[in-house]
Design a protein around this motif. Sequence first.
Motif: not given
Length: 190
Positions: A75-102
């Motif tokens: 997720w972190e290297i996306w959109p670079g080569r070899g990265g994978r785009a986080p889904s909207t659900r993944t972004l929402a969960r990451l935001a919850e972990l990181y205490l921010c907005r998606p």
Amino acid sequence: MAVSAAGLRAESGRLRALGWSYRGIALEWQRRYRLNARVAFRLAHGWTQEEAARRWNARWSGEGPPKTGKSFSYWEIWPGRGGRAPSTRTLARLAELYLCRPGDLLDGEDFGRRDTGRDELSGQPGRAAVPAIVGDDHSDCGRSRGGGRCVEHEADVGDCVDRADSCPEPAAPVIPAPRAGGLAASEAVR
């Protein structure tokens, strides 16, 4: 300037002790070190990719396959080569972990800066401040500035608020400063 992940994780602890928000830290590091937003927020929390994965798995245990540090790496290297785009659900969960907005976790230009409108609130729920050039109906408000006066008139209230120091251009965004007695962002992250 080269900076190590371990150094940033340690610096995060010092900045948090000074009163910085995780968001303020991440935004400063994105600007200063050109970090990917997802990396900046993880490091602002002081976590390795494995630590972030453990926290994810603890929070959402039994909901899908467990995450690993490698998942976070993709997720972190996306959109670079070899990265994978986080889904909207993944972004929402990451935001919850990181205490921010998606949206905070996505990189790219902030096109909202081109909007000449204002996002500031008047301080009262549901009432946005409406910028206006002072006219005859508000001649007792504001100060002179460049030949004209500028105030904000709060809709539905009828009060004028002197905003001469932000007129005629909207104020530029400001990186949050630490509490009194702390170092400025430019001094604290070196």
